[in-house]
Design a protein around this motif. Structure first.
Motif, PDB file in Angstrom:
ATOM      1  N   VAL A  13      -2.155   1.273  19.355  1.00 49.32           N
ATOM      2  CA  VAL A  13      -1.719   0.708  19.849  1.00 49.32           C
ATOM      3  C   VAL A  13       0.190   1.082  19.706  1.00 49.32           C
ATOM      4  O   VAL A  13       0.696   0.840  20.029  1.00 49.32           O
ATOM      5  N   LEU A  14       0.196   2.566  19.040  1.00 45.50           N
ATOM      6  CA  LEU A  14       1.640   2.861  18.771  1.00 45.50           C
ATOM      7  C   LEU A  14       1.761   4.284  19.746  1.00 45.50           C
ATOM      8  O   LEU A  14       2.424   3.447  19.828  1.00 45.50           O
ATOM      9  N   PRO A  15       0.757   4.956  20.004  1.00 48.24           N
ATOM     10  CA  PRO A  15       0.958   5.412  21.412  1.00 48.24           C
ATOM     11  C   PRO A  15       1.388   5.154  22.935  1.00 48.24           C
ATOM     12  O   PRO A  15       2.266   5.089  23.480  1.00 48.24           O
TER      13      PRO A  15
ATOM     14  N   MET B  65      16.702  10.374  21.872  1.00 46.41           N
ATOM     15  CA  MET B  65      15.173  10.431  21.965  1.00 46.41           C
ATOM     16  C   MET B  65      14.904  11.456  20.817  1.00 46.41           C
ATOM     17  O   MET B  65      13.351  11.071  20.077  1.00 46.41           O
ATOM     18  N   LEU B  66      15.590  12.355  20.582  1.00 46.52           N
ATOM     19  CA  LEU B  66      15.594  12.615  19.334  1.00 46.52           C
ATOM     20  C   LEU B  66      14.683  12.271  18.063  1.00 46.52           C
ATOM     21  O   LEU B  66      14.064  12.670  17.943  1.00 46.52           O
ATOM     22  N   TRP B  67      15.515  11.410  18.414  1.00 47.94           N
ATOM     23  CA  TRP B  67      15.661  10.930  16.568  1.00 47.94           C
ATOM     24  C   TRP B  67      14.595   9.889  16.654  1.00 47.94           C
ATOM     25  O   TRP B  67      13.680   8.699  15.997  1.00 47.94           O
ATOM     26  N   GLY B  68      14.316   8.982  17.976  1.00 48.85           N
ATOM     27  CA  GLY B  68      13.166   8.641  19.115  1.00 48.85           C
ATOM     28  C   GLY B  68      11.344   9.017  18.153  1.00 48.85           C
ATOM     29  O   GLY B  68      11.320   8.795  17.330  1.00 48.85           O
ATOM     30  N   SER B  69      11.359  10.837  18.282  1.00 49.71           N
ATOM     31  CA  SER B  69      10.870  11.143  18.013  1.00 49.71           C
ATOM     32  C   SER B  69      10.124  12.025  16.844  1.00 49.71           C
ATOM     33  O   SER B  69       9.425  12.047  16.052  1.00 49.71           O
ATOM     34  N   PHE B  70      11.999  11.581  16.343  1.00 51.80           N
ATOM     35  CA  PHE B  70      11.784  11.880  14.575  1.00 51.80           C
ATOM     36  C   PHE B  70      11.753  10.880  13.665  1.00 51.80           C
ATOM     37  O   PHE B  70      10.253  10.989  13.021  1.00 51.80           O
ATOM     38  N   ALA B  71      12.211   9.938  14.175  1.00 50.83           N
ATOM     39  CA  ALA B  71      10.524   8.977  14.013  1.00 50.83           C
ATOM     40  C   ALA B  71       9.453   8.278  13.972  1.00 50.83           C
ATOM     41  O   ALA B  71       8.979   7.666  12.508  1.00 50.83           O
ATOM     42  N   LEU B  72       9.229   8.715  14.692  1.00 56.93           N
ATOM     43  CA  LEU B  72       7.510   8.306  15.001  1.00 56.93           C
ATOM     44  C   LEU B  72       6.830  10.081  14.082  1.00 56.93           C
ATOM     45  O   LEU B  72       5.814   9.856  13.503  1.00 56.93           O
ATOM     46  N   PHE B  73       7.442  11.010  14.337  1.00 53.58           N
ATOM     47  CA  PHE B  73       6.751  12.265  13.262  1.00 53.58           C
ATOM     48  C   PHE B  73       6.964  11.677  11.604  1.00 53.58           C
ATOM     49  O   PHE B  73       5.176  11.662  11.484  1.00 53.58           O
ATOM     50  N   THR B  74       8.159  11.061  11.755  1.00 52.20           N
ATOM     51  CA  THR B  74       7.790  10.593  10.040  1.00 52.20           C
ATOM     52  C   THR B  74       6.687   9.756  10.187  1.00 52.20           C
ATOM     53  O   THR B  74       5.956   9.652   8.704  1.00 52.20           O
ATOM     54  N   LEU B  75       7.178   8.547  10.735  1.00 51.23           N
ATOM     55  CA  LEU B  75       5.785   7.715  10.365  1.00 51.23           C
ATOM     56  C   LEU B  75       4.320   7.881  10.263  1.00 51.23           C
ATOM     57  O   LEU B  75       3.830   7.655   9.655  1.00 51.23           O
ATOM     58  N   VAL B  76       3.907   8.985  11.310  1.00 51.32           N
ATOM     59  CA  VAL B  76       2.591   9.582  11.353  1.00 51.32           C
ATOM     60  C   VAL B  76       2.327  10.434  10.149  1.00 51.32           C
ATOM     61  O   VAL B  76       1.089  10.296   9.885  1.00 51.32           O
ATOM     62  N   LEU B  77       2.842  11.261  10.420  1.00 50.59           N
ATOM     63  CA  LEU B  77       3.210  12.060   8.742  1.00 50.59           C
ATOM     64  C   LEU B  77       3.095  11.677   7.567  1.00 50.59           C
ATOM     65  O   LEU B  77       2.067  11.527   6.435  1.00 50.59           O
TER      66      LEU B  77
END
Lengths: 189, 114
Positions: A41-43, A1-13
């Motif tokens: 499509v993303l969220p 879960m943490l790594w998933g949120s990190f990946a999404l944050f990195t992608l969006v930023l």
């Protein structure tokens, strides 16, 4: 879960910074397409996955985690301004614990949340959902710690000037140690 | 005259009312024991009531969308821009999908603590 949120944050930023700093980045994609891709499509798959994961976890705690009702350990959590008191009706000789909740690891626990004064809310973020403690009512919530350890808990309903400090700790013990810990016969760190 | 911004959120106001009704009924039903009996298809009275409420809410939101679209057509000639009309339509469509997604659990999720 943490790594998933990190990946999404990195992608969006990363997309945001690229759009701001890299000349002509994303100009080939129309505004409408940006909105559809980034806003739907993303969220949507992420939110759908999280929702059904929550459904499955909830059903597991209510039905799948126990084969018989007596396998669920009931613990009474009483909120008052501004502390939590925990008692163990099924464990004879156990004293009331203040701001410290002992649970057995690997066993489903049913919290019976009550209040002596105003509305509080029992919440241990790492162990699942939260439930309001309403004066005159007994609300039930099931939690489960798979591993022994310490977990932070907090009142999540504003209940007065001491609300922010109305915290407690959950200690999950090995099943063979649990009874002794609760009755005070086992010294733990 | 109805303020256009109020009409933009109308569909989700109906969604909110449905949510409130479903939540209150579920809590009340669990408290008084409507979930204990089975009346048909292995379903409890509480589940039937919640399913009916969700269907009524869904129909109300679809009705809101239809009303907004009809109103948009009638007023299109009087307005300088159709942007807000488009927004109202998209928001209402979002509310329909949101209803189907959020409330589908009444068909199969456990309703009350065991």
């Amino acid at each position: 879960m943490l790594w998933g949120s990190f990946a999404l944050f990195t992608l969006v930023l990363g997309l945001f910074l690229a759009a701001v700093l890299v000349p002509r980045f994303g100009r080939g994609v129309s505004q409408t397409r940006w909105i559809i891709l980034g806003g739907l499509v993303l969220p949507l798959p992420v939110l759908t996955g999280l929702t059904f994961y929550a459904f499955a976890e909830g059903e597991f705690l209510l039905k799948g985690a126990v084969s018989e009702a007596d396998e669920v350990l009931e613990i009474r959590a009483t909120g008052r301004m501004w502390q939590w008191q925990f008692s163990y009706p099924s464990v004879s000789g156990s004293p009331v614990h203040t701001d410290l909740l002992h649970i057995p690891a690997g066993r489903t626990v049913e919290i019976i949340a009550e209040s002596e004064d105003v509305i509080h809310s029992f919440w241990v973020p790492r162990l699942g959902g939260k439930i309001d403690a309403v004066p005159g009512h007994s609300n039930r919530l099931r939690i489960r710690a798979d591993q022994p350890g310490r977990y932070g808990g907090i009142c999540s309903e504003y209940c007065g000037t001491g609300h922010a400090g109305m915290q407690f700790e959950v200690q999950a013990h090995r099943q063979e140690d649990f009874r002794e810990v609760v009755t005070g016969g086992f010294r733990h760190d | 005259m109805r303020h256009p911004l109020l009409l933009v959120i109308l569909a989700f106001v109906v969604w909110s009312g449905t949510f409130l009704l479903v939540y209150a009924t579920q809590a009340t039903g669990c408290s008084v024991g409507w979930h204990n009996d089975e009346i048909a298809f292995w379903r409890s009275p509480l589940r039937f009531i919640l399913i009916v409420l969700v269907i009524i809410g869904l129909v109300a939101i679809v009705g809101t969308l239809a009303w907004l679209r009809r109103r948009n057509t009638l007023t299109a000639a009087l307005e300088t821009s159709t942007f807000l009309d488009d927004v109202k339509t998209y928001v209402a469509i979002g509310a329909i999908f949101s209803s189907a997604f959020c409330f589908a659990g009444v068909f199969w999720l456990t309703l009350c603590p065991l």
